[in-house]
Design an enzyme around this catalytic site. Sequence first.
Site, PDB file in Angstrom:
ATOM      1  N   ALA A  73       0.831  -1.189  -0.004  1.00 38.95           N
ATOM      2  CA  ALA A  73       0.086  -0.097   0.202  1.00 38.95           C
ATOM      3  C   ALA A  73       0.859   1.117  -0.025  1.00 38.95           C
ATOM      4  O   ALA A  73       0.364   2.326  -0.450  1.00 38.95           O
ATOM      5  CB  ALA A  73      -0.923  -0.060   1.181  1.00 38.95           C
ATOM      6  N   THR A  74       2.121   1.175   0.569  1.00 41.80           N
ATOM      7  CA  THR A  74       2.936   2.403   0.482  1.00 41.80           C
ATOM      8  C   THR A  74       3.195   2.655  -0.879  1.00 41.80           C
ATOM      9  O   THR A  74       3.015   3.965  -1.352  1.00 41.80           O
ATOM     10  CB  THR A  74       4.347   2.237   1.283  1.00 41.80           C
ATOM     11  OG1 THR A  74       3.995   1.849   2.839  1.00 41.80           O
ATOM     12  CG2 THR A  74       5.327   3.230   1.297  1.00 41.80           C
ATOM     13  N   ASN A 153      -5.807   3.124  10.402  1.00 40.84           N
ATOM     14  CA  ASN A 153      -4.940   2.148  11.030  1.00 40.84           C
ATOM     15  C   ASN A 153      -4.695   2.527  12.448  1.00 40.84           C
ATOM     16  O   ASN A 153      -4.306   1.518  13.237  1.00 40.84           O
ATOM     17  CB  ASN A 153      -3.452   2.142  10.577  1.00 40.84           C
ATOM     18  CG  ASN A 153      -2.999   3.379  10.097  1.00 40.84           C
ATOM     19  OD1 ASN A 153      -3.463   4.112   9.505  1.00 40.84           O
ATOM     20  ND2 ASN A 153      -1.800   3.774  10.668  1.00 40.84           N
ATOM     21  N   GLN A 181      -6.460  -1.012   5.375  1.00 40.69           N
ATOM     22  CA  GLN A 181      -6.968  -1.560   6.547  1.00 40.69           C
ATOM     23  C   GLN A 181      -8.335  -1.959   6.501  1.00 40.69           C
ATOM     24  O   GLN A 181      -8.977  -2.891   7.160  1.00 40.69           O
ATOM     25  CB  GLN A 181      -7.112  -0.380   7.824  1.00 40.69           C
ATOM     26  CG  GLN A 181      -5.892  -0.236   8.231  1.00 40.69           C
ATOM     27  CD  GLN A 181      -5.109  -1.176   9.125  1.00 40.69           C
ATOM     28  OE1 GLN A 181      -5.726  -2.269   9.448  1.00 40.69           O
ATOM     29  NE2 GLN A 181      -3.706  -1.118   9.099  1.00 40.69           N
ATOM     30  N   SER A 201      -3.289  -3.625   0.270  1.00 46.64           N
ATOM     31  CA  SER A 201      -1.916  -4.273   0.909  1.00 46.64           C
ATOM     32  C   SER A 201      -2.203  -5.700   1.187  1.00 46.64           C
ATOM     33  O   SER A 201      -3.374  -6.025   2.461  1.00 46.64           O
ATOM     34  CB  SER A 201      -1.396  -3.631   2.102  1.00 46.64           C
ATOM     35  OG  SER A 201      -0.308  -4.145   2.631  1.00 46.64           O
ATOM     36  N   ALA A 202      -1.573  -6.673   1.037  1.00 46.12           N
ATOM     37  CA  ALA A 202      -2.014  -8.109   1.278  1.00 46.12           C
ATOM     38  C   ALA A 202      -1.570  -8.433   2.570  1.00 46.12           C
ATOM     39  O   ALA A 202      -2.611  -9.347   3.319  1.00 46.12           O
ATOM     40  CB  ALA A 202      -1.144  -9.017   0.179  1.00 46.12           C
ATOM     41  N   HIS A 203      -0.640  -7.892   3.216  1.00 52.19           N
ATOM     42  CA  HIS A 203      -0.384  -8.329   4.636  1.00 52.19           C
ATOM     43  C   HIS A 203      -1.233  -7.885   5.757  1.00 52.19           C
ATOM     44  O   HIS A 203      -1.242  -8.195   6.873  1.00 52.19           O
ATOM     45  CB  HIS A 203       1.161  -8.075   4.911  1.00 52.19           C
ATOM     46  CG  HIS A 203       1.380  -6.803   5.365  1.00 52.19           C
ATOM     47  ND1 HIS A 203       1.532  -6.370   6.493  1.00 52.19           N
ATOM     48  CD2 HIS A 203       1.710  -5.438   4.647  1.00 52.19           C
ATOM     49  CE1 HIS A 203       1.749  -4.958   6.683  1.00 52.19           C
ATOM     50  NE2 HIS A 203       2.010  -4.643   5.492  1.00 52.19           N
ATOM     51  N   THR A 241       9.406  -7.198 -12.893  1.00 56.32           N
ATOM     52  CA  THR A 241       9.138  -8.672 -12.834  1.00 56.32           C
ATOM     53  C   THR A 241       8.032  -8.972 -11.684  1.00 56.32           C
ATOM     54  O   THR A 241       8.484  -8.728 -10.519  1.00 56.32           O
ATOM     55  CB  THR A 241      10.268  -9.594 -12.660  1.00 56.32           C
ATOM     56  OG1 THR A 241      11.159  -9.441 -13.815  1.00 56.32           O
ATOM     57  CG2 THR A 241       9.787 -11.156 -12.775  1.00 56.32           C
ATOM     58  N   CYS A 327       4.449   2.510  12.414  1.00 55.40           N
ATOM     59  CA  CYS A 327       5.765   3.405  11.598  1.00 55.40           C
ATOM     60  C   CYS A 327       5.923   4.543  12.464  1.00 55.40           C
ATOM     61  O   CYS A 327       7.072   5.052  12.108  1.00 55.40           O
ATOM     62  CB  CYS A 327       4.837   3.861  10.539  1.00 55.40           C
ATOM     63  SG  CYS A 327       3.804   2.685   9.713  1.00 55.40           S
TER      64      CYS A 327
END
Length: 385
Positions: A73-74, A153, A181, A201-203, A241, A327
């Site tokens: 996401a960043t 967040n 989020q 964001s996947a995580h 890639t 962060c």
Amino acid sequence: MHQPVYLDYHATTPLDPRVLEAMLPFFGPRFGNAASRSHRYGWEAEKAVELARRRVAELAGAAAREIVFTSGATESDNLALKGAMEAYRSQGNHIVTMATEHKAVLDTVRRLERLGARATVLPPERDGLLDLDRLRGAIEPDTVLVSVMYANNEIGVIQPVREIGAICREKGVLFHCDAAQALGKVPIDVAACQADLMSFSAHKLYGPKGVGALYVGRRPPVRLAPQIDGGGHEWGMRSGTLNVPAIVGFGEACALAAREMDVEAARVSGLRDRLQARLQAELPEVYVNGALEHRLPGNLNMSFRGVDGEALLLSLPDVALSTGSACTSATVEPSFVLAALGVSRELAHSSLRFGLGRFTTEEEVDYAAGRVIEAVRKLRELAPV
Ligand SMILES: *Cc1c(COP(=O)(O)O)cnc(C)c1O
């Protein structure tokens, strides 16, 4: 020694074992480059990437062609803001955002300002929500883009994204929304919120770290100047890639969320309510930060008067928690999000962010509540106000 109870789901979520299972072959025999067009290794990888793309798109109500894979996401926030401001430079140079955005947005806005853009950073109301009239008033003739997050967040507050999108469409400006989020936690429909750009964001939804996506709307089409040049991957918007195993994991995580979100949200918000009720019943002078009724199911942000948040964390070694965003936790400044809400310095310094999620159990919540209550009482006894 047992592991600490994990209640920091806003910082990151554990990888779902089913996601890991789906990823494993792509670290082994299915190692192909999704851009290799001349053999089966490449075709297999491309097929897996395209399935993942459809799954991410479906969870957000988008078309597969509107999903650009990124490193998270960043990067998506950077691409959205820098890419749009560059592409629409001839139409304007003003950007509108909020003081409670993630640093990935706020620091990007700062950079754009140094490069000559103008920015308006709107304060939230006391409950964390954006006042829509304030937004209306901030949009000027040279405004290119409004960036307001879906869910915060730190305080979990969910913004009125549909109304924000409608205002942006009416005023003819782009709407970017950081939904890192929100994806997989609450139903998202890019069309209903008339978003032009949305970051994922996947995580944050039980997928791997280092992969995310940017939704780039095509109805109407959004132009973006790429910020990474190279082989022209992702329709030229993001070269490099593709990280096939991570993208496959992201797709699997989205498919799982689509199936399980409703039941999971009910269970997790039940646990959150249980935690809140217990803390409020057993401790005087505790306050919830942010609107409770517009909030992520797994979020609780509370201040404990008279207690230093950092000291509280130190006295809770077997609960993995945070005082604010991961962060900014390297600094001793209180949360800028709570400050923007108008929470006093003292109460901002005494806050804890609880993040509950898929693998949180009732036993863990009860255990954590017990430890927090114990620690707050002890610290208050040591230093009575
Ligand atoms: C976690 C988070 C990000 C950053 O996402 P990464 O994939 O870790 O780069 C951005 N915005 C919000 C709201 C987040 O919660």
